[in-house]
Scaffold this active site. Structure first.
Site, PDB file in Angstrom:
ATOM      1  CB  CYS A 348      -0.965   0.020   1.186  1.00 16.93           C
ATOM      2  SG  CYS A 348      -1.499  -1.567   1.797  1.00 16.93           S
ATOM      3  NE  ARG A 377       1.455  -9.094   5.364  1.00 15.54           N
ATOM      4  CZ  ARG A 377       0.202  -9.076   4.933  1.00 15.54           C
ATOM      5  NH1 ARG A 377      -0.684  -9.929   5.434  1.00 15.54           N
ATOM      6  NH2 ARG A 377      -0.182  -8.208   4.006  1.00 15.54           N
ATOM      7  CD  GLN A 395      -1.022  -9.602  -0.174  1.00 18.46           C
ATOM      8  OE1 GLN A 395      -0.792  -8.408  -0.237  1.00 18.46           O
ATOM      9  NE2 GLN A 395      -1.859 -10.118   0.702  1.00 18.46           N
ATOM     10  CG  HIS A 399      -3.118  -0.260  -3.212  1.00 13.87           C
ATOM     11  ND1 HIS A 399      -2.045  -1.118  -3.305  1.00 13.87           N
ATOM     12  CD2 HIS A 399      -3.605  -0.403  -1.954  1.00 13.87           C
ATOM     13  CE1 HIS A 399      -1.881  -1.742  -2.153  1.00 13.87           C
ATOM     14  NE2 HIS A 399      -2.821  -1.330  -1.325  1.00 13.87           N
ATOM     15  CE  LYS A 478     -11.353  -7.535   6.527  1.00 14.78           C
ATOM     16  NZ  LYS A 478     -10.159  -8.393   6.661  1.00 14.78           N
ATOM     17  CG  HIS A 524      -6.172  -1.104   0.476  1.00 16.96           C
ATOM     18  ND1 HIS A 524      -4.849  -0.948   0.852  1.00 16.96           N
ATOM     19  CD2 HIS A 524      -6.826  -0.007   0.934  1.00 16.96           C
ATOM     20  CE1 HIS A 524      -4.716   0.193   1.512  1.00 16.96           C
ATOM     21  NE2 HIS A 524      -5.900   0.780   1.583  1.00 16.96           N
TER      22      HIS A 524
END
Length: 659
Positions: A348, A377, A395, A399, A478, A524
């Site tokens: 992002c 992560r 991924q 965006h 979301k 997103h």
């Protein structure tokens, strides 16, 4: 709460009302409606809040009787099953300290502190004892107690005493439930008595840290499941066995797709076949986004200042791989002060930086930036699991920067795009709308606008959805996509997240029709979630038997003897020249052995070449899953058939006569 005087008003589903005194038990109200309903009742709900029949009613509202036909009844049964499990364990192992025993998505578990791990023989003994507890038909007796009374009851249970420390509000009710010889600290709800648990199974035992804290002691967690009907239990157990056969960690080794090494925990090492699978999936995703999306590549390492600006440093820092500034440390900075950078856990902020670096007109919007970069992560080591939970992943991260008036049309576009992706793999999806969490950034006004905008867009699409209160991202609400695989398991994959906070934090703008600066809105979007996890799901969804277009090896060409090996090589070369992933197996092993090996590797097609086939320019093809059945076709027809299945992304290879 609605009341007339001191009475509580309960509104029944038919619109009729009951006035009851505060403290009336749920079972008394149900009995007043009818004895047959009381016999069928599992629990009740008041304004959607479930409580059992023995809990005093303390508020009025919409009153619903929960029978086993109500989906909520299963959680009540399973939570009661956890208590029955604890009763059985304490009978056989009275020294066991008791932790928590909640219902979960597919069953329930209970945590115990014991000196030695439980064995399969222990589980068998506990299950047999549970049947005895069930046969004894103990009522779940509820009692409300004070802190002092509770501490006396659980004086020998340190885990429960620690749980009592959480009751800091003097007005909060502390309750216990007793079934036979066992008493537990619990809010409920429970079924009326132990005999309601008829169809259950203890599944496994595993280690679990107390309260999920890896610094605390390791407990033994017993997993189990329960259903109201025997056939539902049997179906679930069958699916569990099927899931074991499909375990991507097992099939990944068998099919030679990926490996893991302790020197790189949580990071997959893709083999040549696995890399082909990965690249094929990524190419498919790229192809679908070629027209309407702009792909960019961005750095992997960013300064602390960026993460502070995005909000990740304050809300997500514990999940980030942090980098120390050597010069700052040498200059006397504290370890915390010397943390100056981080590997990116998501894309992002990099997209926000890029968008903000240029001027944009309202005519350019929406702008859709997509990136396939590696992310990191810092997952707990105990949480790592094959490809489904890793520390390094990529991924299909996008965006979208758009005007507020474009939200509805953009959400519709993205819904169709994401669902179309899943349909290619034979996956079905359900939608869930998640609202603001307790831990969040941004003002309530921004959240109000974001939730209203996303909900309106979702409802405008006409697609059904489930509400998930408080489950949004820390920066915005979301839409989540829960995808169901071939054996009925749900996986949370794609997401559409509406964000009003990032444009404020990064001072993003576009020039409107009025020639003034305006704030864009950010969406997103992810489809696969991560390629690693999506591939794990595909391995299990297809049980390793991938569609032809996705299979790392699409055709295995098998010469019957050395005499026709040259012809088999020619066939392989023609297929390869057409872009088909073909392998010629000229090993000296018997034909049956080589066919069996191809079956174990789940190759979609095997093309057998004998003397007759060589003379006629043909192959004898064996289709995966069709047994010993063979079909004689020309090489040209076989090639055309393969190319058509690859072009259309057919889910299964065509059987004989279907081409």
């Amino acid at each position: 709460m609605s009341a007339v005087g001191e009475m509580l008003v309960l509104t029944l589903p038919d619109g009729k009302t009951r006035e009851v005194a505060p403290g009336t038990l749920g079972r008394e109200v149900v009995a007043s409606i009818g004895p047959g309903l009381l016999k069928a009742a599992i629990a009740i709900a008041i304004d959607g809040e479930v409580q059992d029949l023995m809990t005093p009613i303390r508020k009025g509202g919409a009153f619903v009787v929960i029978t086993e036909k109500d989906p909520r009844a299963l959680d009540v049964l399973r939570h009661s099953g956890a208590h029955i499990l604890a009763t059985a364990v304490r009978r056989l192992r009275p020294e066991a300290k008791i932790g928590f025993g909640p219902a979960i998505d597919d069953g329930f578990y209970y945590d115990f502190e014991v000196a030695k791990p439980f064995t399969p023989d222990d589980l068998a003994a506990f299950e047999a004892e549970m049947h005895k507890v069930i046969a004894e038909k103990y009522a779940f007796v509820r009692a409300e107690v004070t802190q002092d009374e509770a501490r006396k009851v659980f004086a020998d249970d340190p885990l429960k005493l620690e749980r009592l420390d959480d009751f800091t509000d003097p007005s909060e009710v502390i309750s216990t439930y007793t079934d036979g010889p066992f008493t537990d600290l619990c809010r409920g709800p429970h079924v009326p008595d132990t005999s309601y648990l008829k169809h259950f199974k203890l599944l496994s035992a595993a280690g679990a840290y107390w309260r999920g804290d890896e610094k605390r002691q390791m407990l033994q967690r017993i997993y189990a499941t329960a259903f109201f009907k025997k056939d539902e239990l049997e179906k679930h157990l069958h699916n569990l066995e099927e899931a074991k056969k499909r375990d991507h960690r097992v099939l990944g080794r068998q099919l030679d797709l990926f490996q893991f090494f302790p020197q790189a925990p949580g990071a997959a090492f893709w083999t040549p076949k696995g890399t082909t699978l990965y690249n094929t999936l990524e190419a498919f995703v790229r192809e679908r986004q070629r027209e309407d999306f702009l792909e960019v590549k961005t750095p992997l390492l960013y300064t602390k200042k960026l993460w502070e600006q995005s909000g990740h440093w304050g809300k997500y820092r514990e999940n980030m791989f942090l980098v120390h500034d050597k010069e700052a440390a040498e200059a006397g900075a504290t370890p915390d002060e010397a943390l100056s950078m981080s590997l990116k856990p998501m894309n992002c902020p990099s997209h926000h930086l890029y968008f903000g670096a240029s001027k944009h007109s309202y005519r350019e919007l929406p702008k859709r930036y997509v990136t396939f970069d590696v992310l990191h992560r810092n997952e707990l080591s105990g949480a790592l699991s094959g490809l489904t939970r890793v520390r390094q992943f990529s991924q299909d991260d996008c965006h979208v920067y758009l005007r507020e008036d474009q939200i509805a049309s953009e959400v519709q576009f993205l819904l169709d795009f994401i669902l179309g992706h899943y349909e290619t793999f034979g996956l079905t999806a359900t939608l869930k709308f998640a609202t603001r969490p307790e831990q969040r950034i941004g003002s309530d006004d921004l959240w109000d606008r974001a939730e209203a905008g996303l909900k309106a867009a979702l409802e405008n699409s006409g697609r059904p959805y489930e509400l998930k209160e408080g489950d949004g991202a820390f920066y915005g609400p979301k839409i989540d996509f829960d995808v169901t695989d071939s054996i009925g398991r749900a996986w949370q994959l794609g997401t559409i997240q509406l964000d009003y906070n990032a444009p404020e934090r990064f001072d993003l703008s576009y020039t409107g029709e009025d020639n003034a600066a305006h704030r864009p809105v950010v969406i997103h979007r992810a489809v696969c979630g991560s390629f690693e996890r999506f591939i794990a799901i595909l391995i299990e969804h297809f049980a390793g038997a991938f569609p032809v277009w996705l299979a790392p090896e699409q055709v295995r060409v098998l010469p019957i003897s050395d005499e026709v090996a040259g012809y088999a090589e020619e066939v392989t070369a023609k297929l390869k020249a057409a872009g088909i992933r073909a392998v010629c197996d000229t090993r000296s092993d018997t034909l049956n052995y080589r066919i069996r090996d191809g079956e174990l590797m789940k190759v979609p097609y095997m093309a057998v070449c004998g003397k007759r086939e060589a003379e006629a320019g043909q192959v004898a093809i064996r289709v995966r899953g069709a047994g010993k059945k063979q079909e004689i076709v020309s090489v040209a027809d076989f090639q055309a058939r393969l190319l058509d299945e690859i072009r259309t992304r057919a889910l299964t290879p065509s059987s004989a006569g279907e081409a």
